[in-house]
Design a protein around this motif. Structure first.
Motif, PDB file in Angstrom:
ATOM      1  N   VAL A 336      10.077   2.158   1.304  1.00  0.00           N
ATOM      2  CA  VAL A 336       8.964   1.476   1.970  1.00  0.00           C
ATOM      3  C   VAL A 336       9.085   1.612   3.488  1.00  0.00           C
ATOM      4  N   ILE A 356      -1.994   1.708   3.435  1.00  0.00           N
ATOM      5  CA  ILE A 356      -1.256   0.545   2.916  1.00  0.00           C
ATOM      6  C   ILE A 356      -2.065  -0.175   1.851  1.00  0.00           C
ATOM      7  N   ARG A 357      -3.385  -0.323   2.075  1.00  0.00           N
ATOM      8  CA  ARG A 357      -4.242  -0.972   1.081  1.00  0.00           C
ATOM      9  C   ARG A 357      -4.293  -0.165  -0.204  1.00  0.00           C
ATOM     10  N   TRP A 359      -1.961   1.772  -1.277  1.00  0.00           N
ATOM     11  CA  TRP A 359      -0.665   1.623  -1.943  1.00  0.00           C
ATOM     12  C   TRP A 359      -0.570   0.275  -2.648  1.00  0.00           C
ATOM     13  N   LYS A 360      -1.059  -0.805  -1.991  1.00  0.00           N
ATOM     14  CA  LYS A 360      -1.040  -2.125  -2.614  1.00  0.00           C
ATOM     15  C   LYS A 360      -1.936  -2.158  -3.849  1.00  0.00           C
ATOM     16  N   GLN A 363      -0.126  -0.605  -6.624  1.00  0.00           N
ATOM     17  CA  GLN A 363       0.922  -1.495  -7.106  1.00  0.00           C
ATOM     18  C   GLN A 363       0.344  -2.611  -7.976  1.00  0.00           C
ATOM     19  N   SER A 364      -0.834  -3.144  -7.587  1.00  0.00           N
ATOM     20  CA  SER A 364      -1.470  -4.217  -8.372  1.00  0.00           C
ATOM     21  C   SER A 364      -1.885  -3.711  -9.743  1.00  0.00           C
TER      22      SER A 364
END
Length: 373
Positions: A336, A356-357, A359-360, A363-364
């Motif tokens: 990270v 980043i969004r 990637w998030k 991940q969600s």
């Protein structure tokens, strides 16, 4: 003796029309009767190291005991040359500087000698031609002379020369000496007569603090000196007895002998054949002038070498490798942080936030699918 024979032979060959007469003033190369090669060779025979330079330059500041300046002009040292001489007083290594002005040269005397020789050999027409050459040369040199003019430049050794009432041939010069042990009186000053064959047409006017060393029979100054703290500057009214043609007369070698007594024994001499400054016609940048003066090249060279060594040590491509701290690549946070460092290098905030969004979001989605399963 051999050099005198060669020069005498040169005069005879020229008079017979075998060679064209070379009258170049202060020439070191060639066979000019107004050259200074014989003068330089005599100084070498006396044990000096003599370097000949065509003009004043920065290289003369260091390494020379004596500097002889033979000027091609007819006035006292120019304003630029005066400033250069003052710099030598503060920065130069020389113990003495001899400035020699210009008056008559040997050419008129040469043609007069040829005319006399032609008369003796019953060649009156050729003798008349030779005398005409002598008159033309003399008229040319007399018209080139400077008169009694004022100059705003403060003289360093003497001012412009006053014209004499007539051209004189000096057969003797007086060497002024002082007896340091004698009491202060007129008898303290002594005079020694030295034979010579010196043609002169004008007289220099020394500065007030100059000491007269040589005079003629009428006590007119021929050589003067101004003493400074670490250096002496001499002023000589004419280079006539130092020219090749004049030195065929043995009496003029007496003048060179007495002149040599003023110099550092077996010293290194710079013989400058003009009063011109190198930078007056070929301007150099201030940095280049700085680099040409010793010991500045050594200092700059060492600084440059130090910079190269510093670069080899500092930059990892050329120098020793840097030691990086060990990091556990199995720790997920390391990835990270590396991803964040890459985004930071882009220097684009909107792009970094978008990644980043994304990637998030991934991940969600991964977590939701994991819960369903």
């Amino acid at each position: 003796m051999n050099r005198q024979f060669l020069l005498t032979s040169l005069l005879l060959l020229t008079s017979l029309g075998c060679n064209r007469l070379d009258t170049t003033y202060l020439s070191y190369r060639g066979e000019s009767i107004n050259g200074v090669r014989v003068f330089a060779d005599i100084l070498r025979d006396k044990g000096h190291i003599v370097d000949v330079w065509p003009s004043m330059r920065d290289q003369l500041y260091y390494g020379y005991d004596t500097i002889i300046i033979l000027d091609k002009t007819n006035t006292h040292p120019s304003e630029e040359l005066t400033a250069e001489l003052l710099n030598h007083f503060e920065m130069g290594d020389a113990y003495e500087i001899l400035y020699v002005g210009r008056d008559l040269d040997v050419t008129p005397h040469y043609w007069e000698s040829i005319a006399q020789r032609l008369k003796e050999t019953n060649q009156p027409e050729e003798a008349v031609k030779a005398m005409n050459e002598a008159r033309q040369e003399m008229d040319s040199q007399m018209s080139r002379k400077s008169g009694d003019t004022d100059d705003e430049n403060d003289p360093i050794i003497f001012t412009v020369k006053k014209n004499r009432t007539a051209i004189e041939t000096l057969e003797q010069i007086n060497l002024i000496s002082f007896d340091e042990d004698a009491e202060e009186s007129e008898d303290e000053q002594q005079s020694i007569e030295v034979d010579c064959d010196w043609r002169i047409s004008r007289t220099m006017v020394p500065v007030e603090d100059a000491e007269v060393i040589w005079t003629d029979e009428e006590d007119e100054p021929l050589l003067v000196a101004v003493y400074h703290e670490y250096m002496t500057i001499y002023g000589m009214s004419s280079a006539y007895p130092l020219l090749n043609g004049a030195l065929t007369n043995p009496s003029n070698r007496n003048v060179v002998d007495e002149l040599d007594n003023l110099f550092v024994p077996d010293g290194k001499i710079a013989l400058v054949t003009s009063g011109r400054l190198l930078n007056s016609e070929n301007e150099d940048s201030q940095m280049w002038r700085f680099l040409k003066v010793f010991p500045h090249p050594w200092i700059v060279g060492q600084l440059f070498l130090f910079m190269i060594m510093f670069c080899l040590w500092k930059f990892p491509i050329f120098g020793r490798p840097r030691r990086e701290e060990y990091q556990d690549l199995k720790r997920f946070g390391t990835h990270v942080e590396a991803f964040g460092d890459l985004l930071k290098l882009t220097r684009q905030r909107s792009f970094a936030i978008k990644k980043i969004r994304e990637w998030k979001a991934r991940q969600s989605m991964t977590q939701r699918h994991g819960v369903k399963n």
